[in-house]
Motif scaffolding. Structure first.
Motif, PDB file in Angstrom:
ATOM      1  N   GLU A  56      11.942  -2.434   1.674  1.00  0.00           N
ATOM      2  CA  GLU A  56      11.513  -1.195   1.027  1.00  0.00           C
ATOM      3  C   GLU A  56      12.330  -0.926  -0.241  1.00  0.00           C
ATOM      4  O   GLU A  56      11.791  -0.514  -1.274  1.00  0.00           O
ATOM      5  N   ASP A  57      13.637  -1.163  -0.164  1.00  0.00           N
ATOM      6  CA  ASP A  57      14.503  -0.920  -1.327  1.00  0.00           C
ATOM      7  C   ASP A  57      14.116  -1.813  -2.501  1.00  0.00           C
ATOM      8  O   ASP A  57      14.094  -1.363  -3.660  1.00  0.00           O
ATOM      9  N   GLN A  58      13.814  -3.079  -2.227  1.00  0.00           N
ATOM     10  CA  GLN A  58      13.481  -4.003  -3.317  1.00  0.00           C
ATOM     11  C   GLN A  58      12.086  -3.734  -3.884  1.00  0.00           C
ATOM     12  O   GLN A  58      11.866  -3.895  -5.083  1.00  0.00           O
ATOM     13  N   LEU A  59      11.161  -3.315  -3.041  1.00  0.00           N
ATOM     14  CA  LEU A  59       9.843  -2.921  -3.543  1.00  0.00           C
ATOM     15  C   LEU A  59       9.978  -1.736  -4.494  1.00  0.00           C
ATOM     16  O   LEU A  59       9.347  -1.697  -5.558  1.00  0.00           O
ATOM     17  N   SER A  60      10.821  -0.780  -4.106  1.00  0.00           N
ATOM     18  CA  SER A  60      11.044   0.388  -4.950  1.00  0.00           C
ATOM     19  C   SER A  60      11.758  -0.002  -6.244  1.00  0.00           C
ATOM     20  O   SER A  60      11.387   0.457  -7.333  1.00  0.00           O
ATOM     21  N   LYS A  61      12.778  -0.840  -6.139  1.00  0.00           N
ATOM     22  CA  LYS A  61      13.548  -1.260  -7.306  1.00  0.00           C
ATOM     23  C   LYS A  61      12.666  -1.954  -8.340  1.00  0.00           C
ATOM     24  O   LYS A  61      12.803  -1.743  -9.551  1.00  0.00           O
TER      25      LYS A  61
ATOM     26  N   ASN B 128       9.453  -1.615  -8.545  1.00  0.00           N
ATOM     27  CA  ASN B 128       8.267  -0.785  -8.800  1.00  0.00           C
ATOM     28  C   ASN B 128       6.988  -1.501  -8.354  1.00  0.00           C
ATOM     29  O   ASN B 128       6.002  -1.565  -9.084  1.00  0.00           O
TER      30      ASN B 128
ATOM     31  N   THR C 228       4.002  -1.736  -5.443  1.00  0.00           N
ATOM     32  CA  THR C 228       3.307  -1.022  -4.377  1.00  0.00           C
ATOM     33  C   THR C 228       2.444  -1.999  -3.591  1.00  0.00           C
ATOM     34  O   THR C 228       1.613  -2.705  -4.159  1.00  0.00           O
TER      35      THR C 228
ATOM     36  N   ARG D 129       3.266  -5.009   3.418  1.00  0.00           N
ATOM     37  CA  ARG D 129       4.682  -4.661   3.606  1.00  0.00           C
ATOM     38  C   ARG D 129       5.175  -5.176   4.954  1.00  0.00           C
ATOM     39  O   ARG D 129       6.272  -5.731   5.063  1.00  0.00           O
TER      40      ARG D 129
END
Length: 309
Positions: A226-231, A233, A235, A241
């Motif tokens: 989740e952190d790397q997907l957010s970093k 950007n 989706t 996921r």
């Protein structure tokens, strides 16, 4: 016809041709590594040919992989039986993509060259590198080629066979996991519409975090994903996921030590950013190029129509 109009038409054409030439140069892959010299310590280069190749195609691949003297390399065929044995693939698979492996001294790292990028349609060199590091291949120069358009998955089997027949047995569970990783990478690029390079960057970044944090539970793996997907950007759908979480949890269960290849993972993760920085481009460059060409050709079309009205 006015001189100004003619000049404008030719200016637009020249700009379009210049940009097309530039984009081809940027995307071009390096050629095969030279295999004339035999490393007496590590052994001769290994070439594994897809078993479905005709004799003429085999000669073409030999040329593409710069195999000038067949007696200076170890040659093998990779078959449907091999793909079933090494990565639980379909025994009836047609095998076209081929590979040459030159083993390197410890610390030299992994170098991937896709010699025929126009014929390897799904797997990028960064995807190969990610998967091979997962499988345990760390120090080698690997060249991949195919005379026909293929996804590129079967070349991975040839690389595994090359190590096996030379007595450097790779762990079967890690090989199967690496094959699944390659499937996940190509699925994400296809289903989610992500750049192939962006997928490779994501996988490498997750592995880096696993090396740094050494997660003890699936929940910790999920947080890293989740952190790397957010970093980055990115989706993804809930299903994709979860597919990533399951993949990397299997890596945790196998106790793969990515800390040993952390520098190589960092290289993979930064490849696309470095290319963009060198050219002064941002991540939306290729979208802008596409829009540029659409505008150019629309302008040309309108202008040419106007000349005859």
């Amino acid at each position: 016809m006015k001189k100004y109009t003619i000049k404008k038409v030719f200016t637009l054409i020249l700009i379009a041709l210049f940009m097309l030439g530039t984009s081809v140069q940027v995307m071009a892959d390096s050629g095969a590594s030279d295999s004339d010299s035999i490393n007496e310590k590590l052994g001769a280069p290994i070439v594994v040919y897809g078993d479905t190749l005709s004799e003429s195609q085999r000669e073409e691949v030999r040329s593409l992989l710069k195999v000038a003297d067949a007696t200076a390399v170890q040659e093998y065929n990779v078959t449907g039986e091999d793909i079933a044995n090494y990565i639980n693939g379909d025994v009836h698979s047609n095998m076209y993509s081929s590979a040459k492996i030159v083993r390197q001294e410890e610390g030299n790292g992994l170098t991937i060259n896709i010699v025929t990028p126009e014929n390897i349609t799904e797997v990028t060199k960064e995807m190969y590198a990610n998967a091979l590091l997962t499988a345990g291949v760390e120090n080698a120069t690997v060249d991949v080629a195919s005379p026909v358009k293929v996804s590129g998955h079967s070349a991975l089997t040839g690389i595994y066979k090359a190590y096996d027949v030379e007595g450097e047995e790779l762990d079967k569970e890690r090989m199967e996991l690496a094959s699944d990783e390659l499937d996940v990478a190509t699925d994400l690029a296809e289903k989610e519409g992500m750049d192939q390079e962006k997928v490779s960057e994501l996988l490498a970044e997750i592995k880096k975090m696993i090396a740094e944090q050494n997660p003890a539970t699936k929940e910790e793996v999920e947080q890293i994903v989740e952190d790397q997907l957010s970093k980055l950007n990115i989706t993804l759908s809930d299903a994709d996921r979860q597919m990533l979480v399951d993949l990397f949890n299997r890596m945790r269960d196998l106790n793969i030590n990515f800390d040993q290849v952390k520098n190589q993972l960092e290289d993979i993760a930064s490849t696309i950013k470095d290319k963009a920085d060198e050219l002064g481009l941002d991540e939306g460059f290729w979208e802008k190029v596409g829009n540029f060409f659409r505008e150019i050709f629309q302008s040309l079309s309108n202008m040419i129509k106007g000349l005859f009205n």
